[in-house]
Write a protein that holds these residues in place. Structure first.
Motif, PDB file in Angstrom:
ATOM      1  N   SER A  34       2.652  13.696   2.400  1.00 43.27           N
ATOM      2  CA  SER A  34       2.656  12.311   2.871  1.00 43.27           C
ATOM      3  C   SER A  34       1.306  11.706   2.532  1.00 43.27           C
ATOM      4  CB  SER A  34       2.891  12.249   4.391  1.00 43.27           C
ATOM      5  OG  SER A  34       2.782  10.918   4.860  1.00 43.27           O
ATOM      6  N   GLY A  35       1.329  10.683   1.677  1.00 44.30           N
ATOM      7  CA  GLY A  35       0.059  10.084   1.283  1.00 44.30           C
ATOM      8  C   GLY A  35       0.247   9.078   0.183  1.00 44.30           C
ATOM      9  N   GLY A  36      -0.873   8.623  -0.356  1.00 41.24           N
ATOM     10  CA  GLY A  36      -0.855   7.621  -1.408  1.00 41.24           C
ATOM     11  C   GLY A  36      -0.412   8.194  -2.730  1.00 41.24           C
ATOM     12  N   ALA A  43      -5.352   8.379  -6.899  1.00 40.65           N
ATOM     13  CA  ALA A  43      -6.576   9.027  -6.419  1.00 40.65           C
ATOM     14  C   ALA A  43      -7.472   8.053  -5.670  1.00 40.65           C
ATOM     15  CB  ALA A  43      -7.340   9.637  -7.598  1.00 40.65           C
ATOM     16  N   LYS A  44      -7.411   6.761  -6.011  1.00 37.81           N
ATOM     17  CA  LYS A  44      -8.288   5.791  -5.381  1.00 37.81           C
ATOM     18  C   LYS A  44      -7.770   5.333  -4.019  1.00 37.81           C
ATOM     19  CE  LYS A  44      -6.086   1.902  -7.795  1.00 37.81           C
ATOM     20  NZ  LYS A  44      -6.297   0.778  -8.736  1.00 37.81           N
ATOM     21  N   ASP A  45      -6.630   5.845  -3.592  1.00 39.11           N
ATOM     22  CA  ASP A  45      -6.085   5.470  -2.290  1.00 39.11           C
ATOM     23  C   ASP A  45      -7.066   5.873  -1.193  1.00 39.11           C
ATOM     24  OD1 ASP A  45      -4.427   5.349   0.136  1.00 39.11           O
ATOM     25  OD2 ASP A  45      -2.795   5.048  -1.292  1.00 39.11           O
ATOM     26  N   THR A  46      -7.353   4.919  -0.294  1.00 40.98           N
ATOM     27  CA  THR A  46      -8.345   5.166   0.749  1.00 40.98           C
ATOM     28  C   THR A  46      -7.784   5.968   1.916  1.00 40.98           C
ATOM     29  OG1 THR A  46      -7.799   3.026   1.755  1.00 40.98           O
ATOM     30  CG2 THR A  46      -9.615   3.071   0.171  1.00 40.98           C
ATOM     31  N   VAL A  47      -6.454   6.039   2.028  1.00 43.63           N
ATOM     32  CA  VAL A  47      -5.847   6.815   3.106  1.00 43.63           C
ATOM     33  C   VAL A  47      -5.636   8.245   2.617  1.00 43.63           C
ATOM     34  CG1 VAL A  47      -3.884   7.019   4.671  1.00 43.63           C
ATOM     35  CG2 VAL A  47      -4.699   4.752   3.982  1.00 43.63           C
ATOM     36  N   PRO A  48      -6.290   9.241   3.231  1.00 40.73           N
ATOM     37  CA  PRO A  48      -6.163  10.621   2.736  1.00 40.73           C
ATOM     38  C   PRO A  48      -4.750  11.141   2.920  1.00 40.73           C
ATOM     39  CG  PRO A  48      -7.349  10.575   4.821  1.00 40.73           C
ATOM     40  CD  PRO A  48      -7.189   9.152   4.395  1.00 40.73           C
ATOM     41  N   PRO A  49      -4.224  11.838   1.912  1.00 38.40           N
ATOM     42  CA  PRO A  49      -2.869  12.381   2.033  1.00 38.40           C
ATOM     43  C   PRO A  49      -2.819  13.557   2.996  1.00 38.40           C
ATOM     44  CG  PRO A  49      -3.885  13.071  -0.019  1.00 38.40           C
ATOM     45  CD  PRO A  49      -4.836  12.105   0.615  1.00 38.40           C
ATOM     46  N   GLN A  50      -1.617  13.821   3.480  1.00 38.76           N
ATOM     47  CA  GLN A  50      -1.364  14.955   4.363  1.00 38.76           C
ATOM     48  C   GLN A  50      -0.404  15.914   3.653  1.00 38.76           C
ATOM     49  OE1 GLN A  50      -2.650  15.225   7.622  1.00 38.76           O
ATOM     50  NE2 GLN A  50      -3.839  13.372   7.244  1.00 38.76           N
ATOM     51  N   ILE A  51      -0.764  17.190   3.630  1.00 36.11           N
ATOM     52  CA  ILE A  51       0.090  18.215   3.028  1.00 36.11           C
ATOM     53  C   ILE A  51       0.314  19.302   4.069  1.00 36.11           C
ATOM     54  CG2 ILE A  51       0.381  19.851   1.140  1.00 36.11           C
ATOM     55  CD1 ILE A  51      -1.561  18.237  -0.503  1.00 36.11           C
ATOM     56  N   ASN A  52       1.561  19.622   4.297  1.00 33.84           N
ATOM     57  CA  ASN A  52       1.906  20.690   5.222  1.00 33.84           C
ATOM     58  C   ASN A  52       2.896  21.634   4.543  1.00 33.84           C
ATOM     59  OD1 ASN A  52       0.717  19.973   8.072  1.00 33.84           O
ATOM     60  ND2 ASN A  52       1.525  18.049   7.258  1.00 33.84           N
ATOM     61  N   HIS A  80       0.879  -1.173   0.000  1.00 40.49           N
ATOM     62  CA  HIS A  80       0.000   0.000   0.000  1.00 40.49           C
ATOM     63  C   HIS A  80       0.917   1.224   0.000  1.00 40.49           C
ATOM     64  CE1 HIS A  80      -3.398  -2.607   0.808  1.00 40.49           C
ATOM     65  NE2 HIS A  80      -2.761  -3.121   1.849  1.00 40.49           N
ATOM     66  N   PRO A  81       1.380   1.629  -1.192  1.00 43.09           N
ATOM     67  CA  PRO A  81       2.450   2.645  -1.266  1.00 43.09           C
ATOM     68  C   PRO A  81       2.068   3.964  -0.611  1.00 43.09           C
ATOM     69  CG  PRO A  81       2.100   1.577  -3.390  1.00 43.09           C
ATOM     70  CD  PRO A  81       0.979   1.162  -2.504  1.00 43.09           C
ATOM     71  N   ARG A  82       3.039   4.508   0.122  1.00 38.76           N
ATOM     72  CA  ARG A  82       2.886   5.815   0.758  1.00 38.76           C
ATOM     73  C   ARG A  82       4.084   6.675   0.368  1.00 38.76           C
ATOM     74  NH1 ARG A  82      -1.572   7.617   2.719  1.00 38.76           N
ATOM     75  NH2 ARG A  82      -0.566   8.654   4.471  1.00 38.76           N
ATOM     76  N   LEU A  83       3.787   7.832  -0.189  1.00 41.47           N
ATOM     77  CA  LEU A  83       4.832   8.750  -0.633  1.00 41.47           C
ATOM     78  C   LEU A  83       5.009   9.849   0.401  1.00 41.47           C
ATOM     79  CD1 LEU A  83       6.714  10.070  -2.775  1.00 41.47           C
ATOM     80  CD2 LEU A  83       4.671  11.180  -3.691  1.00 41.47           C
ATOM     81  N   SER A  84       6.251  10.156   0.720  1.00 46.32           N
ATOM     82  CA  SER A  84       6.566  11.291   1.584  1.00 46.32           C
ATOM     83  C   SER A  84       7.692  12.080   0.937  1.00 46.32           C
ATOM     84  CB  SER A  84       6.965  10.837   2.993  1.00 46.32           C
ATOM     85  OG  SER A  84       8.130  10.037   2.950  1.00 46.32           O
ATOM     86  N   SER A  85       7.544  13.396   0.938  1.00 48.42           N
ATOM     87  CA  SER A  85       8.556  14.229   0.299  1.00 48.42           C
ATOM     88  C   SER A  85       8.465  15.643   0.841  1.00 48.42           C
ATOM     89  CB  SER A  85       8.377  14.237  -1.220  1.00 48.42           C
ATOM     90  OG  SER A  85       7.134  14.841  -1.560  1.00 48.42           O
TER      91      SER A  85
END
Length: 819
Positions: free
Chosen positions: A425-427, A430-439, A386-391
């Motif tokens: 930080s997020g998927g 678009a169909k990823d069920t875990v909402p991304p976080q943007i700061n 379940h890929p999660r991208l953070s950058s």
């Protein structure tokens, strides 16, 4: 010819002849003693195994290895003692050629110098309980210590298939060798081998559930191997091989002293295309590379460490580097891309070599996306299941870089600059069920933009977009149009979770302040929204998808606005001290509560405006207090009336209205669309130069001033029915005359109004009455005497005509359809 030359030739010929005779004699000997020799060879092998070796036939190969003797073994089969249970033959060969040392054979010994397998199959089988058919060789280790060491100098494979089938550890390897040639040389500690080989990997699965490495790949190379008998270690130094003609540098170590056997592989692949790399990996890894495409190859290094046991999956570490490349990832194109990349399948030690514990990391990342330069110190993708991208992304760019006519963007930027500092930080989809976080934030300065769906242009635009988790805070926003100046701040909650999944649930809360707003500049919001569809010339499919979704969000989201405007203008309408709550939804505009100062009084308005076809339908509830009626009529363009305008009225009006009707796409009232009621109270009023009233003077009251008729108070409730205004019967007491009026006023035709006018002069009655007479007596006296009955109807020229009516009549209001 000299004598010494003749002696040399004769001597050489004699040696050759002797060898030939000896070789023919040995060949004859082999043919004569075939059974004994076959028995000797079979016993030699059976002495080392605990199974059954069968050789169907043996015969010498005369010219294959002169002057040595080559034996051709045909129909060779080697099976372990439990073959009847598992039915997997360890060795099955059509031909085995064995080269035997001729001198050793003369001493009645068998010294095998070379062995060649042709058209053979080697099947190493292990069942689920751990039993292996290789136990056929178990006794050989013990006996070899007693009988000494036998070295086989050369070996060769021709069309040989090797299968390693370990069902206990779920491993499966299947390799076909069209050709392999090797030679071994003994050393003090073991042996050194060299081989030239051509192989095709049909299956190379360390775990059959994860899939195969190098599936259906052709391998070629010349390798040098070293085996240390003391350490029981097989080592391959850094050497060149090709996989489907892709050159690689390979080194490897197999440690047989450790149980289970441990191995280490190092691969160095300069200039490796990503598709070629993906094709070498099993599906559980390669599927994550399907969305990646590089224009130029990468320099790749890989380390693979593992053990020959189940359920062990090898530890994989891959490093790569690229400069000035073009990367397409998940439909997004990145130009001028430079970075160092890493892949690990064990991020947290001890938690296994698997997708959830894997990571792709990019460092020193530089790229250009959508003409925007991007920088990131580190970009990580973790948990490949379940890929999660953070950058952490940085950028500094002109807003015009965002323009792309083919993308269908609703905005066009004509100036300005933006600075971006965002942590994501997020998927990845678009169909990823875990909402991304943007700061982080995007700061816009001196911007100029056009909102194309509404044909609206804004200049001197500045804003701070502050991202906090899933929410967006819009701060310090300043907008300047031609006449309007807006200062705004807003909030969008759950933006990242709803943007793609449920844009209709997004709510934008706006606080808007302004010294001046000219609503004429925003009339386009009452027109149908123009779509800005993308074309194939747009940036790419992902960009078009994002921009297309932006159009959907702009059209579907809900907007709650709180306005504080010092001065507001719209067509002929001007107001001050405006306080309003307005909600824009997918179904229209809701006026929650609007309070303003207008025409010397106050107004409170609420209602709805809904798009309908090319226009808009509206429902309004309004309450007016102390408004100058002439200014009100002028501001609302006389409410569509032609005969009665603001120039004909004077007085202070208070009213309550419940009206529904239509607005054109130019924000004008659609003729004959008004329905509802208007209850009014007009005080200190006057009717000035009202043509229908002045026409009465042609019949009566010629000496009275009907061009300026004043009255203290006038009350009634009109009913609006499209092209008609229903006037309930009411008594009008004015300075010039008294009258009773009732009927229908048609727009533009259909007027039928009864007017009963007493001939008594109101001014004389007012002078005759004493101050202490009550109002009831005043009203009764006002209606005495002769009464003229008039009727107002449409004339042939379309204007209202007033004529005498035959008698007092009750007005029958015609039926009208209400919408």
């Amino acid at each position: 010819m000299k004598r010494w030359q003749r002696i040399t030739l004769w001597s050489a010929g004699a040696v050759v002849a002797l060898l030939l005779v000896l070789w023919l004699g040995l060949t004859f000997y082999i043919r004569q003693h075939k059974a004994a020799l076959l028995k000797q060879i079979t016993e030699k092998f059976n002495d080392r195994i605990t199974g059954a070796l069968e050789i169907r036939d043996i015969h010498p190969s005369l010219f294959r290895s002169f002057p040595n003797i080559s034996l051709s073994l045909e129909g060779v089969t080697l099976r372990d003692s439990l073959w009847q249970q598992h039915r997997h033959t360890l060795l099955e060969a059509k031909n085995i050629f064995v080269k035997i040392n001729t001198l050793a054979l003369l001493k009645r010994k068998t010294d095998i110098r070379q062995i060649t397998l042709s058209d053979a199959s080697i099947y190493l089988f292990t069942d689920s309980s751990g039993y292996s058919n290789t136990r056929v060789f178990r006794s050989s280790r013990q006996k070899s210590r007693r009988s000494g060491r036998t070295d086989m100098a050369r070996f060769q494979l021709e069309n040989v298939r090797l299968i390693i089938d370990n069902r206990q550890k779920h491993k499966h390897f299947q390799i076909a060798f069209p050709a392999l040639k090797g030679i071994t040389q003994p050393t003090d500690s073991g042996w050194t081998g060299k081989m030239e080989w051509h192989a095709r990997i049909q299956d190379f699965s360390f775990n059959v559930q994860k899939g195969s490495y190098l599936k259906n790949k052709a391998l070629r190379g010349s390798l040098t191997l070293q085996y240390n008998r003391v350490l029981r270690r097989l080592q391959l130094e850094r050497q060149r091989i090709t996989i489907d003609r892709q050159p690689l540098l390979l080194s490897a170590v197999f440690d047989f002293a450790r149980q289970p056997v441990a191995f280490t592989l190092h691969i160095d692949a300069p200039g490796l295309p990503i598709p070629a790399a993906a094709a070498m990996l099993p599906p559980n890894i390669s599927r994550h590379l399907d969305s990646l495409s590089f224009q130029k190859p990468l320099d790749v290094q890989a380390d693979i460490r593992g053990r020959m046991q189940y359920p062990d999956t090898p530890l994989v570490r891959v490093r790569w580097k690229t400069t000035d490349n073009t990367l397409s990832a998940y439909g997004i194109a990145l130009q001028q891309c430079s970075f160092e990349g890493f892949f690990y399948n064990e991020v947290t030690p001890g938690y296994g070599h698997n997708d959830p514990n894997s990571e792709i990391s990019l460092q020193h990342f530089r790229a250009v996306c959508w003409n925007i330069p991007l920088r990131a110190d580190t970009l990580n993708i973790r948990n490949l299941k379940h890929p999660r991208l953070s950058s952490h992304l940085y950028s500094d760019f002109p807003l015009s870089a965002l323009n792309d006519p083919g993308s269908g963007s609703p905005f066009r930027f004509d100036g300005g600059h933006a600075r971006m500092d965002l942590r994501y930080s997020g998927g990845l989809e678009a169909k990823d069920t875990v909402p991304p976080q943007i700061n982080g934030s995007i700061n816009i300065e001196k911007g100029a933009l056009s909102y194309l769906p509404r044909n609206m242009t804004l200049k001197d635009f500045s804003a701070l977009l502050d991202f906090r988790g899933q929410d967006l805070f819009l701060r310090q926003i300043k907008l300047q149009s031609n006449k309007s100046t807006l200062q705004m701040d807003g909030t969008v909650r759950n933006l990242t979770s709803l943007y793609f999944n449920a844009p209709e649930k997004l709510v934008l809360d706006w606080n808007i302040r302004s010294p001046l707003v000219d609503l004429n500049e925003f009339r386009s919001f009452l027109q149908p929204r123009r779509h800005t569809a993308g074309t194939r010339k747009g940036r790419n499919n992902s960009t078009n998808r994002i921009v297309s979704q932006l159009n959907v969000v702009m059209e579907a989201c809900n907007v709650n606005m709180q306005l504080q405007v010092d001065r507001l203008t719209y067509r002929q309408f001007t107001a001050g001290n405006v306080r309003a709550g307005i909600a824009l939804t997918g179904s229209g505009v809701r006026l929650q509560q609007i309070a303003l100062s207008h025409a010397g009084g106050t107004m409170l308005v609420s209602g709805n405006v809904q798009p309908q076809g090319k226009g808009n339908r509206f429902d309004l509830n309004a309450r007016l207090q102390g408004v100058h009626v002439d200014q009100l009529f002028r501001a609302f363009e006389n409410f569509g009336l032609k005969s009665l305008t603001g120039d004909n009225l004077r007085g202070t009006l208070s009213a309550t209205a419940k009206i529904r009707g239509g607005l054109s796409d130019q924000a004008g009232i659609v003729p004959h669309s008004l329905y509802g009621t208007v209850a009014f109270d007009l005080r200190n009023g006057a009717l000035l130069h009202f043509a229908p009233l002045e026409n009465i003077g042609t019949f009566v009251f010629r000496k009275r001033n009907l061009s300026e008729v004043t009255f203290d108070e006038l009350k009634n409730t009109f009913e609006l029915k499209g092209n008609k205004i229903i006037i309930p019967s009411m008594r009008i007491a004015s300075s010039a005359l008294n009258m009773d009026v009732g009927g229908v006023y048609g727009l533009p035709t259909g007027t039928d109004i009864s007017i009963d006018v007493p001939l008594r002069n109101p001014q004389k009655d007012e002078l005759a009455l004493s101050d202490n007479e009550d109002n009831g007596k005043r009203k009764r006296r006002r209606g005495k005497g002769i009464v003229v009955h008039l009727r107002a109807t449409d004339g042939e020229d379309g204007k209202v005509k007033i004529g005498l009516s035959s008698a007092k009549r009750s007005v029958n209001y015609p039926a009208t359809n209400s919408n």
